[in-house]
Design an enzyme around this catalytic site. Structure first.
Site, PDB file in Angstrom:
ATOM      1  N   THR A   1      -2.127   0.412  -4.382  1.00  0.00           N
ATOM      2  CA  THR A   1      -2.472  -0.613  -5.391  1.00  0.00           C
ATOM      3  C   THR A   1      -3.659  -0.920  -5.233  1.00  0.00           C
ATOM      4  O   THR A   1      -4.316  -1.229  -4.235  1.00  0.00           O
ATOM      5  CB  THR A   1      -1.494  -1.918  -5.114  1.00  0.00           C
TER       6      THR A   1
ATOM      7  N   VAL B   1       6.445   3.904   1.174  1.00  0.00           N
ATOM      8  CA  VAL B   1       6.104   4.690  -0.157  1.00  0.00           C
ATOM      9  C   VAL B   1       5.927   6.035   0.013  1.00  0.00           C
ATOM     10  O   VAL B   1       6.580   6.942  -0.406  1.00  0.00           O
ATOM     11  CB  VAL B   1       4.698   4.160  -0.856  1.00  0.00           C
TER      12      VAL B   1
ATOM     13  N   ARG C   1       5.446   7.101  14.769  1.00  0.00           N
ATOM     14  CA  ARG C   1       6.255   7.230  13.382  1.00  0.00           C
ATOM     15  C   ARG C   1       6.322   8.709  13.392  1.00  0.00           C
ATOM     16  O   ARG C   1       7.636   9.059  12.836  1.00  0.00           O
ATOM     17  CB  ARG C   1       5.469   6.533  12.298  1.00  0.00           C
TER      18      ARG C   1
ATOM     19  N   CYS D   1       3.642  -6.251  -2.445  1.00  0.00           N
ATOM     20  CA  CYS D   1       3.187  -6.148  -3.732  1.00  0.00           C
ATOM     21  C   CYS D   1       3.140  -7.223  -4.617  1.00  0.00           C
ATOM     22  O   CYS D   1       1.902  -7.733  -5.114  1.00  0.00           O
ATOM     23  CB  CYS D   1       4.362  -4.864  -4.629  1.00  0.00           C
TER      24      CYS D   1
END
Length: 416
Positions: free
Chosen positions: A117, A13, A36, A257
């Site tokens: 979320t 995201v 990362r 999700c």
């Protein structure tokens, strides 16, 4: 001068969003994973969401794992994961930790926007108090907040971040306008300004809950029609000729999700004194599909008088969806676990998944190379493009089960 944007969390995201903002204004991408950060600095995105050319085009984007660098930012966007634990209870730890990090560098006039979320109320009731505690500032006086639910679809190269309409919200009408303007600067598809943060939070959590329930319905149909010896996909194709029929297909429901969000809404409902029935029933049914597939494979093997114990089953695919390396909350693991309970040896081939990540997260071995041996059973679990041209064929000595219904019916023994 444009306010500097800070993106906290550079996964599926956060990175695409950071890249787009970095094309327009000063942007700092922060992640606690130093590996990362180093990969991104070298122009590599191992999630495969952003290609090297697009990464390179984001001239104003800088990557860091040093929280102090975020002090340059005036707008913070939080895109960390919000998983569930082994008992399917929401885990807000990454969100709280991110809020602590931001709180330590928060200044007067700054805005903190959450995209992760959550259930309605988390931004203002859980995150804002953390921001106040670590910053010493007062909410809606010294700093402000917003919520804009992420809608990234991993592996989808058509519906990319700028092409998905963005829901926005803010803690005051003026801040809501400013947040909406910030996103409209990069989102080609436009924005929808929700009337409150809680409305935006609720909208996100029901988007995937709705899909979960619809998939649960067709999964139940698949179980029923299997008992009736009727081809589920033929039924869905026939029903789909009606203009308002919703074209969902049976399958495994995992990922970060659809397989998670309903539990967030259920948790909040239960805290409010209501026990959700349809939402949790859908979750139970979808969570049962991996075991169901394994059971069907074993039944087919018995029908062909094949040995069960210590025989090998080839599983094609381990990621939670096709053409994507994401293995978070993959339900293929349920097939693997159930087959092992019958003393069948699963051999997992997935050209997309990272074997080291799978070993770390699930404790099992997979391979990126197609094994050159015979198997008593083959389960096509994920619809990777690489699998469509494989020479798979049922025989008297082997079973082929197609979870994704992408193979020719003549090649297989059964499908969902």
């Amino acid at each position: 001068m444009s306010k500097t944007i800070g993106i906290i969390g550079l996964g599926y995201v956060g990175l695409p969003l950071a890249v787009e903002f970095g094309k327009k204004r000063p942007t700092i991408g922060f992640d606690i994973n130093e590996n990362r950060i180093n990969e991104l600095r070298s122009g590599v995105d191992n999630t495969l969401e952003v290609d090297p050319e697009n990464l390179a085009s984001s001239k104003n984007l800088k990557y860091t794992s040093n929280p102090a660098d975020l002090s340059q930012c005036s707008v913070f966007i939080v895109t960390v994961p919000t998983p569930v634990d082994q008992n399917n209870r929401p885990v807000l730890t990454p969100l709280i930790k991110a809020s602590e990090t931001i709180g330590k560098v928060l200044k007067k006039g700054d805005i903190v926007i959450y995209e992760s979320t959550v259930y309605p109320g988390v931004t203002e009731e859980e995150c804002v108090p953390v921001l106040e505690k670590y910053s010493g500032l007062k909410f809606n006086i010294d700093f402000f907040a917003g919520y804009s639910p992420e809608r990234i679809n991993p592996g989808d190269k058509e519906h990319t971040v700028t092409k998905i309409l963005k829901v926005t919200s803010g803690s005051t009408p003026e801040i809501a306008d400013e947040i909406d303007e910030i996103y409209r600067s990069v989102i080609i598809a436009g924005t929808h300004k929700a009337p409150s943060i809680k409305v935006a939070e609720a909208a996100k959590v029901i988007e995937n809950s709705q899909r979960d329930i619809n998939i649960a319905f067709v999964n139940e149909l698949a179980k029923i029609f299997n008992l009736l010896n009727i081809d589920t996909h033929a039924v869905l194709e026939a029903a789909g000729t009606k203009w308002n029929f919703l074209k969902f297909k049976p399958g495994l429901v995992g990922g970060h999700c659809i397989g998670v969000d309903p539990y967030y809404l259920a948790q909040k409902a239960q805290e409010s004194g209501y026990h959700p029935e349809i939402i949790l029933a859908g979750r139970r049914l979808n969570d049962s599909m991996g075991s169901y597939v394994a059971e069907q494979v074993v039944k087919l093997m018995i029908q062909k008088n094949l040995s069960i114990k210590n025989t090998k089953c080839l599983i094609l695919g381990f990621t939670f969806k096709e053409n994507c390396p994401d293995v978070r909350n993959t339900r293929v693991i349920d097939i693997v676990t159930e087959l092992k309970s019958y003393h069948i040896i699963p051999v997992i081939y997935d050209p997309w998944a990272n074997p080291e990540e799978v070993l770390h997260e699930y404790g099992i071995q997979i391979t990126n190379q197609l094994p050159d041996e015979e198997f008593s059973a083959t389960v096509l679990a994920v619809a990777h493009n690489e699998f469509k041209d494989l020479k798979i064929q049922k025989t008297d000595r082997s079973v082929v089960f197609d979870v994704k219904a992408i193979l020719n019916p003549e090649q297989i023994d059964a499908r969902l």
